[in-house]
Design a protein around this motif. Sequence first.
Motif, mmCIF file in Angstrom:
data_model
loop_
_atom_site.group_PDB
_atom_site.id
_atom_site.type_symbol
_atom_site.label_atom_id
_atom_site.label_comp_id
_atom_site.label_asym_id
_atom_site.label_seq_id
_atom_site.Cartn_x
_atom_site.Cartn_y
_atom_site.Cartn_z
ATOM 1 N N TRP A 265 0.848 -1.195 0.000
ATOM 2 C CA TRP A 265 0.000 0.000 0.000
ATOM 3 C C TRP A 265 0.884 1.246 0.000
ATOM 4 N N PRO A 266 0.626 2.212 -0.896
ATOM 5 C CA PRO A 266 1.446 3.435 -0.903
ATOM 6 C C PRO A 266 1.278 4.197 0.418
ATOM 7 N N ASN A 267 2.299 4.972 0.789
ATOM 8 C CA ASN A 267 2.151 5.754 2.016
ATOM 9 C C ASN A 267 1.198 6.925 1.796
ATOM 10 N N THR A 268 0.810 7.548 2.885
ATOM 11 C CA THR A 268 -0.211 8.585 2.836
ATOM 12 C C THR A 268 0.193 9.761 1.958
ATOM 13 N N ILE A 269 1.456 10.150 2.014
ATOM 14 C CA ILE A 269 1.928 11.291 1.219
ATOM 15 C C ILE A 269 1.772 11.010 -0.269
ATOM 16 N N SER A 270 2.127 9.796 -0.691
ATOM 17 C CA SER A 270 2.003 9.434 -2.102
ATOM 18 C C SER A 270 0.548 9.425 -2.551
ATOM 19 N N ILE A 271 -0.337 8.912 -1.694
ATOM 20 C CA ILE A 271 -1.759 8.873 -2.044
ATOM 21 C C ILE A 271 -2.313 10.285 -2.193
ATOM 22 N N ILE A 272 -1.946 11.171 -1.278
ATOM 23 C CA ILE A 272 -2.396 12.569 -1.375
ATOM 24 C C ILE A 272 -1.883 13.190 -2.675
ATOM 25 N N GLY A 273 -0.610 12.956 -2.969
ATOM 26 C CA GLY A 273 -0.035 13.461 -4.215
ATOM 27 C C GLY A 273 -0.729 12.881 -5.431
ATOM 28 N N GLY A 274 -1.088 11.593 -5.374
ATOM 29 C CA GLY A 274 -1.779 10.951 -6.483
ATOM 30 C C GLY A 274 -3.147 11.556 -6.734
ATOM 31 N N ILE A 275 -3.871 11.830 -5.675
ATOM 32 C CA ILE A 275 -5.193 12.464 -5.809
ATOM 33 C C ILE A 275 -5.055 13.838 -6.448
ATOM 34 N N ILE A 276 -4.060 14.592 -6.011
ATOM 35 C CA ILE A 276 -3.840 15.939 -6.568
ATOM 36 C C ILE A 276 -3.439 15.851 -8.039
ATOM 37 N N ALA A 277 -2.506 14.919 -8.362
ATOM 38 C CA ALA A 277 -2.012 14.801 -9.745
ATOM 39 C C ALA A 277 -3.124 14.389 -10.701
ATOM 40 N N ILE A 278 -3.901 13.381 -10.331
ATOM 41 C CA ILE A 278 -4.982 12.911 -11.203
ATOM 42 C C ILE A 278 -6.056 13.982 -11.332
ATOM 43 N N SER A 279 -6.272 14.765 -10.278
ATOM 44 C CA SER A 279 -7.211 15.888 -10.369
ATOM 45 C C SER A 279 -6.741 16.879 -11.427
ATOM 46 N N GLY A 280 -5.425 17.120 -11.453
ATOM 47 C CA GLY A 280 -4.872 18.007 -12.479
ATOM 48 C C GLY A 280 -5.081 17.467 -13.877
ATOM 49 N N VAL A 281 -4.914 16.142 -14.035
ATOM 50 C CA VAL A 281 -5.138 15.504 -15.329
ATOM 51 C C VAL A 281 -6.588 15.683 -15.769
ATOM 52 N N VAL A 282 -7.511 15.487 -14.839
ATOM 53 C CA VAL A 282 -8.936 15.623 -15.150
ATOM 54 C C VAL A 282 -9.261 17.050 -15.570
ATOM 55 N N VAL A 283 -8.725 18.029 -14.839
ATOM 56 C CA VAL A 283 -8.984 19.436 -15.163
ATOM 57 C C VAL A 283 -8.477 19.775 -16.564
ATOM 58 N N VAL A 284 -7.257 19.330 -16.883
ATOM 59 C CA VAL A 284 -6.686 19.621 -18.199
ATOM 60 C C VAL A 284 -7.522 18.998 -19.311
ATOM 61 N N ASN A 285 -7.884 17.735 -19.148
ATOM 62 C CA ASN A 285 -8.564 17.018 -20.218
ATOM 63 C C ASN A 285 -10.038 17.376 -20.366
ATOM 64 N N LEU A 286 -10.695 17.748 -19.268
ATOM 65 C CA LEU A 286 -12.120 18.031 -19.353
ATOM 66 C C LEU A 286 -12.444 19.507 -19.519
ATOM 67 N N LYS A 287 -11.583 20.384 -18.978
ATOM 68 C CA LYS A 287 -11.932 21.808 -19.014
ATOM 69 C C LYS A 287 -10.874 22.689 -19.640
ATOM 70 N N GLY A 288 -9.657 22.171 -19.783
ATOM 71 C CA GLY A 288 -8.549 23.051 -20.127
ATOM 72 C C GLY A 288 -8.201 23.188 -21.584
ATOM 73 N N ARG A 289 -8.626 22.257 -22.438
ATOM 74 C CA ARG A 289 -8.152 22.279 -23.815
ATOM 75 C C ARG A 289 -9.092 23.049 -24.719
ATOM 76 N N GLU A 290 -8.500 23.833 -25.580
ATOM 77 C CA GLU A 290 -9.280 24.592 -26.540
ATOM 78 C C GLU A 290 -9.320 23.927 -27.903
ATOM 79 N N ARG A 291 -8.549 22.835 -28.024
ATOM 80 C CA ARG A 291 -8.602 22.014 -29.232
ATOM 81 C C ARG A 291 -8.707 20.569 -28.807
ATOM 82 N N ALA A 292 -8.897 19.666 -29.756
ATOM 83 C CA ALA A 292 -9.088 18.253 -29.438
ATOM 84 C C ALA A 292 -7.883 17.697 -28.719
ATOM 85 N N ALA A 293 -8.131 16.700 -27.882
ATOM 86 C CA ALA A 293 -7.052 16.087 -27.113
ATOM 87 C C ALA A 293 -6.050 15.421 -28.034
ATOM 88 N N VAL A 294 -4.784 15.430 -27.592
ATOM 89 C CA VAL A 294 -3.713 14.844 -28.394
ATOM 90 C C VAL A 294 -3.956 13.370 -28.637
#
Length: 303
Positions: A265-294
């Motif tokens: 099981w990953p440690n707590t710090i890694s899990i928190i970082g993972g939640i933040i990182a994947i949230s960033g991915v979701v924001v970029v792909n769902l709201k951030g692009r002005e053209r079609a995804a790569v």
Amino acid sequence: MNTKAFSIALLTVLIWGSSFAAIRVGLKGGYSAGHLILIRYLIASLLFAVYALLPGVKFRLPRKEDLLKILILGWIGISIYHIGVTFGERTVSAGTAGMLIGSGPIFTSLLAMFVLKERLGKWGWIGLIIGFVGIFIITLGSSGDSFKISKEAFFILVAAFATSVMFVYQKSLYSRYTSMELTAYFTWAGTLPFFIFFPGIFHDIQHATLEASFSAIYIGIFPTAIGYVTWAIALAAGKASSVSSMLYLEPIVAIVVAWFWIHEWPNTISIIGGIIAISGVVVVNLKGRERAAVSENTPSSTI
């Protein structure tokens, strides 16, 4: 997304997510990182060769003008990627590795701005910043209590960047080849550098545990070969953007499978970082692009 596309995409994500734990089992069971990679890709290369030679299968050879690009992308997206992931997992947990690779689309978005001239709006930039903060926290957490970026975590970050390079630069090839053809080309090209690990491979095969050997066979057949077939089927059955959104589940699958299979099981710090990182991915792909995804027609992460 229709039921067929959803089911096949989910199966693919489960297969790909399980590979991180399987790699750890292979490494702990007697295989060196280099030998594990070579066995995995010898199996996958053989399977794609069998497929290409099947009666009735229309499998085209690459054009001469595309050979160099295919070779380079195979070396970057397959060779460097798998060396980074597998050598990285010598000390980094399967779940943490899955989260780092799952944040790879952040690199893809950044590269797309410079290479494909894609534009990011305000939310795109916010997503990138969130993603990189998350990646930084994951890498710190991967070192346990030492709060430093370990060499192995750096290897996995290089792997995430390498696969992003392949996704960005392979886009033009999809107008001339099918996804199955390209996957086979990249697999064969990427396998060639792995032969530097050949010395001593039979020693590992003889002395590895049975579970480790089954794990090596499993990742060669399922995540490396079959996973790409089922992914291509899912993309053909449903809308590419909707099917690709299923990849957000891959880091979760990696964590859960590692927990059940190897009690890791990953440690707590890694899990928190993972939640933040994947949230960033979701924001970029769902709201951030002005053209079609790569990677509309390609996976945004690979195993």
